[in-house]
Scaffold this motif. Structure first.
Motif, mmCIF file in Angstrom:
data_model
loop_
_atom_site.group_PDB
_atom_site.id
_atom_site.type_symbol
_atom_site.label_atom_id
_atom_site.label_comp_id
_atom_site.label_asym_id
_atom_site.label_seq_id
_atom_site.Cartn_x
_atom_site.Cartn_y
_atom_site.Cartn_z
ATOM 1 N N ASN A 31 9.222 -9.827 10.211
ATOM 2 C CA ASN A 31 9.622 -9.273 8.929
ATOM 3 C C ASN A 31 9.014 -7.900 8.694
ATOM 4 O OD1 ASN A 31 9.332 -12.436 8.599
ATOM 5 N ND2 ASN A 31 10.902 -11.744 7.175
ATOM 6 N N ALA A 32 9.747 -7.124 7.942
ATOM 7 C CA ALA A 32 9.177 -5.867 7.475
ATOM 8 C C ALA A 32 8.011 -6.176 6.537
ATOM 9 C CB ALA A 32 10.227 -5.055 6.738
ATOM 10 N N MET A 33 7.107 -5.229 6.415
ATOM 11 C CA MET A 33 5.978 -5.368 5.510
ATOM 12 C C MET A 33 5.894 -4.119 4.649
ATOM 13 S SD MET A 33 4.546 -8.316 6.179
ATOM 14 C CE MET A 33 2.899 -8.162 5.452
ATOM 15 N N GLY A 34 5.335 -4.275 3.486
ATOM 16 C CA GLY A 34 5.268 -3.128 2.594
ATOM 17 C C GLY A 34 4.003 -3.099 1.752
ATOM 18 N N TRP A 35 3.773 -1.944 1.180
ATOM 19 C CA TRP A 35 2.694 -1.737 0.222
ATOM 20 C C TRP A 35 3.303 -1.258 -1.094
ATOM 21 C CZ3 TRP A 35 -2.293 -3.119 0.856
ATOM 22 C CH2 TRP A 35 -2.778 -3.303 2.158
ATOM 23 N N PHE A 36 2.823 -1.840 -2.158
ATOM 24 C CA PHE A 36 3.192 -1.421 -3.499
ATOM 25 C C PHE A 36 1.901 -1.157 -4.265
ATOM 26 C CE2 PHE A 36 7.775 -2.379 -3.922
ATOM 27 C CZ PHE A 36 7.981 -2.966 -2.687
ATOM 28 N N ARG A 37 2.032 -0.520 -5.393
ATOM 29 C CA ARG A 37 0.857 -0.308 -6.227
ATOM 30 C C ARG A 37 1.226 -0.372 -7.698
ATOM 31 N NH1 ARG A 37 -0.299 6.152 -4.967
ATOM 32 N NH2 ARG A 37 1.449 7.006 -6.181
ATOM 33 N N VAL A 92 -3.904 -0.733 -8.454
ATOM 34 C CA VAL A 92 -4.099 -1.926 -7.644
ATOM 35 C C VAL A 92 -3.007 -1.916 -6.583
ATOM 36 C CG1 VAL A 92 -4.178 -4.436 -7.581
ATOM 37 C CG2 VAL A 92 -5.095 -3.205 -9.564
ATOM 38 N N TYR A 93 -3.406 -2.026 -5.337
ATOM 39 C CA TYR A 93 -2.469 -1.965 -4.218
ATOM 40 C C TYR A 93 -2.202 -3.376 -3.690
ATOM 41 C CZ TYR A 93 -2.695 3.092 -4.020
ATOM 42 O OH TYR A 93 -2.576 4.433 -4.329
ATOM 43 N N PHE A 94 -0.917 -3.664 -3.492
ATOM 44 C CA PHE A 94 -0.482 -4.966 -3.026
ATOM 45 C C PHE A 94 0.269 -4.831 -1.706
ATOM 46 C CE2 PHE A 94 -1.263 -7.234 -6.979
ATOM 47 C CZ PHE A 94 -1.188 -6.233 -7.939
ATOM 48 N N CYS A 95 0.021 -5.761 -0.793
ATOM 49 C CA CYS A 95 0.860 -5.830 0.393
ATOM 50 C C CYS A 95 1.863 -6.963 0.194
ATOM 51 C CB CYS A 95 0.041 -6.043 1.653
ATOM 52 S SG CYS A 95 -0.968 -7.539 1.677
ATOM 53 N N ALA A 96 2.963 -6.856 0.890
ATOM 54 C CA ALA A 96 4.022 -7.840 0.712
ATOM 55 C C ALA A 96 4.810 -8.013 2.002
ATOM 56 C CB ALA A 96 4.957 -7.421 -0.411
ATOM 57 N N ARG A 111 9.129 -11.165 -0.485
ATOM 58 C CA ARG A 111 9.029 -12.534 -0.997
ATOM 59 C C ARG A 111 7.604 -13.037 -1.114
ATOM 60 N NH1 ARG A 111 11.497 -15.947 4.143
ATOM 61 N NH2 ARG A 111 10.418 -14.828 5.795
ATOM 62 N N TYR A 112 6.682 -12.564 -0.309
ATOM 63 C CA TYR A 112 5.297 -13.000 -0.403
ATOM 64 C C TYR A 112 4.420 -11.791 -0.729
ATOM 65 C CZ TYR A 112 6.940 -17.196 2.006
ATOM 66 O OH TYR A 112 7.619 -18.335 2.353
ATOM 67 N N TRP A 113 3.475 -12.031 -1.631
ATOM 68 C CA TRP A 113 2.644 -10.934 -2.105
ATOM 69 C C TRP A 113 1.171 -11.290 -1.964
ATOM 70 C CZ3 TRP A 113 4.753 -6.365 -4.029
ATOM 71 C CH2 TRP A 113 6.153 -6.378 -4.178
ATOM 72 N N GLY A 114 0.360 -10.304 -1.610
ATOM 73 C CA GLY A 114 -1.072 -10.478 -1.578
ATOM 74 C C GLY A 114 -1.657 -10.355 -2.974
#
Length: 123
Positions: A31-37, A92-96, A111-114
């Motif tokens: 799966n692709a992975m991403g960072w959000f903030r 706050v930085y989140f990976c997903a 679909r899944y978040w740290g």
């Protein structure tokens, strides 16, 4: 799938930080992975994403040229190298974990978040 983000902290403007995100499941490699903030008082926003092969990356305009996303599928981890940090990067930085193998640039594609890691950039 559990995602554990780490590496946040306090840094002066112009400095660097490296965030890491470890996945509990090997299936994350498909799966692709991403960072959000999420900056204080604001909505969550897209930062960067990477395809499962690592050959396709996307960045928001605000971080392009300063941040670099990478992944190591053998270790089930992704990283976000953040250089030339600015006070407006404070969040706050989140990976997903993405829904597909190709990277998405909106939260609906994940679909899944740290749990998030705090990054604070002082001026």
């Amino acid at each position: 799938v559990q995602l554990q983000a780490s590496g946040g902290g306090l840094v002066q403007a112009g400095g660097s930080l490296r965030l890491s995100c470890a996945s509990s499941k090997r299936t994350a490699s498909n799966n692709a992975m991403g960072w959000f903030r999420q900056p204080p008082g604001k909505e969550r926003e897209f930062v960067a994403a990477i395809s499962w092969r690592g050959d396709d990356t996307r960045y928001s305009d605000s971080v392009k040229g300063r941040f670099t996303i990478s992944r190591d599928n053998a270790k089930n981890t992704i990283n976000l190298q953040m250089n030339s940090l600015k006070p407006e990067d404070t969040a706050v930085y989140f990976c997903a974990q993405g829904l597909w193998s190709r990277p998405a640039t909106n939260s609906e594609g994940y679909r899944y978040w740290g749990q998030g890691t705090q990054v604070t950039v002082s001026s």
